[in-house]
Design an enzyme around this catalytic site. Structure first.
Site, mmCIF file in Angstrom:
data_model
loop_
_atom_site.group_PDB
_atom_site.id
_atom_site.type_symbol
_atom_site.label_atom_id
_atom_site.label_comp_id
_atom_site.label_asym_id
_atom_site.label_seq_id
_atom_site.Cartn_x
_atom_site.Cartn_y
_atom_site.Cartn_z
ATOM 1 N N HIS A 1 -21.135 -42.647 -20.646
ATOM 2 C CA HIS A 1 -20.142 -41.606 -20.691
ATOM 3 C C HIS A 1 -20.074 -40.474 -19.565
ATOM 4 O O HIS A 1 -19.058 -39.906 -19.115
ATOM 5 C CB HIS A 1 -20.368 -40.950 -22.025
ATOM 6 N N TRP B 1 -15.301 -36.733 -33.254
ATOM 7 C CA TRP B 1 -13.923 -36.341 -33.304
ATOM 8 C C TRP B 1 -13.526 -35.955 -34.648
ATOM 9 O O TRP B 1 -12.652 -34.802 -35.031
ATOM 10 C CB TRP B 1 -12.883 -37.401 -32.847
ATOM 11 N N ASP C 1 -14.011 -36.127 -19.867
ATOM 12 C CA ASP C 1 -13.948 -35.860 -21.337
ATOM 13 C C ASP C 1 -12.851 -34.979 -21.744
ATOM 14 O O ASP C 1 -11.693 -34.935 -21.217
ATOM 15 C CB ASP C 1 -15.298 -35.579 -21.444
ATOM 16 N N ARG C 2 -13.114 -33.817 -22.258
ATOM 17 C CA ARG C 2 -12.075 -32.871 -22.437
ATOM 18 C C ARG C 2 -11.331 -32.308 -21.373
ATOM 19 O O ARG C 2 -9.824 -32.031 -21.426
ATOM 20 C CB ARG C 2 -12.704 -31.672 -23.407
#
Length: 293
Positions: free
Chosen positions: A274, A154, A108-109
């Site tokens: 995810h 987002w 992810d990030r």
């Protein structure tokens, strides 16, 4: 609740040009840096890291703004949370630990930080694994209705006037658990002790402000940096893993997209959504061990 890392992991704080980064380290062998995503901490790797530590020196960190790392107050342009700044932190951490070259896996990030690190310091990376993302520039330049609905956070987190900060501060536990439960598909359930740590860290108002700045940076300064690098393809070998039941797997041809950004790309989907390191930790660990060598 007990923090779900075995006692073989030792904690230390590394000063990265004035930003203190929380680290957990274990194992012996080639170094591997594991970076977490939103809204979590280094503990997303609590299943994977002990397996990888069998033949690697594993370094888990909290990104700046997250976990128990420092959370600089965001400025008006959010430059403190540009992926370039966050990647530089990690480079300094690994140098402080004695590693000039190392492998990186990011979820992810953290995968976006790893991508920026591969662009800014290619000489430092031996391998890069990106979990459940396609590049930031691609996502924004191909955003559509499905993206807006699937990745609404987002845009919510990047909103101004203190709106997301105020709403998240009112119900941090609900936000963290709702985000995670909505993006889990079978496999290993979330560890309640890890989730409690995510909530503890995220509930800090400084963490909420920092994470919003992270997303604001993605839509502004990060996008500027990425567009300036358009046409550059990273040469570090890249492994892409993604959840076949998640938004990324359902909306992108992941390998084809990454081949526009990197010269040596491989990878595959896993039977999950995810949170790959928590849903399918054995498969993630096996893929990383094979890829890192």
């Amino acid at each position: 609740m007990t923090v779900p890392l075995p006692g073989s992991f030792r904690y230390r704080t590394v000063d990265a040009d004035g930003v203190r980064i929380n680290c957990a380290i274990a194992g012996d062998g080639p170094p591997a840096l594991l970076l977490h995503g939103y809204p979590q901490t280094h503990l997303i790797w609590h299943h994977v890291a002990p397996l990888l530590a069998a033949d690697h020196t594993v370094v888990l960190t909290d990104l700046r703004g997250y976990g128990d790392s420092d959370k600089p107050a965001p400025s008006s342009d959010n430059r403190e949370y540009a992926k370039r700044a966050m990647a530089h932190d990690q480079l300094l951490v690994m140098r402080a630990l004695g590693f000039d070259r190392f492998a990186v896996a990011g979820h992810d990030r953290g995968a976006r930080v790893g991508h920026r690190l591969a662009l800014d310091a290619p000489e430092a990376l031996t391998a890069l694994a990106v979990l459940d993302i396609v590049p930031t520039r691609h996502t924004f330049e191909h955003a559509d209705l499905a993206f807006g609905l699937g990745y609404y956070h987002w845009f919510f987190l990047a909103a101004g006037n203190g709106v997301p900060e105020g709403l998240l501060a009112a119900a941090p536990e609900h936000w963290v658990t709702a985000r995670m439960q909505a993006r889990h598909h079978g496999g290993t359930p979330f560890d309640p002790a890890a989730v409690a740590e995510y909530v503890r860290c995220f509930a800090d108002p400084a963490a909420i402000a920092a994470s919003c700045a992270d997303y604001r940076a993605a839509a502004t300064i990060d996008l500027d940096h990425d567009r300036a690098d358009a046409g550059r393809r990273i040469t570090t070998p890249l492994l892409a893993l993604w959840g076949q039941h998640g938004f990324v797997g359902g909306n992108y041809d992941v390998l084809d997209i990454w081949r526009e950004y990197a010269t040596d790309v491989r990878g595959h989907a896993l039977d999950c959504d995810h949170y790959l390191p928590e849903e399918q930790p054995a498969q993630v660990a096996a893929a990383l061990r094979e890829f890192f060598g």
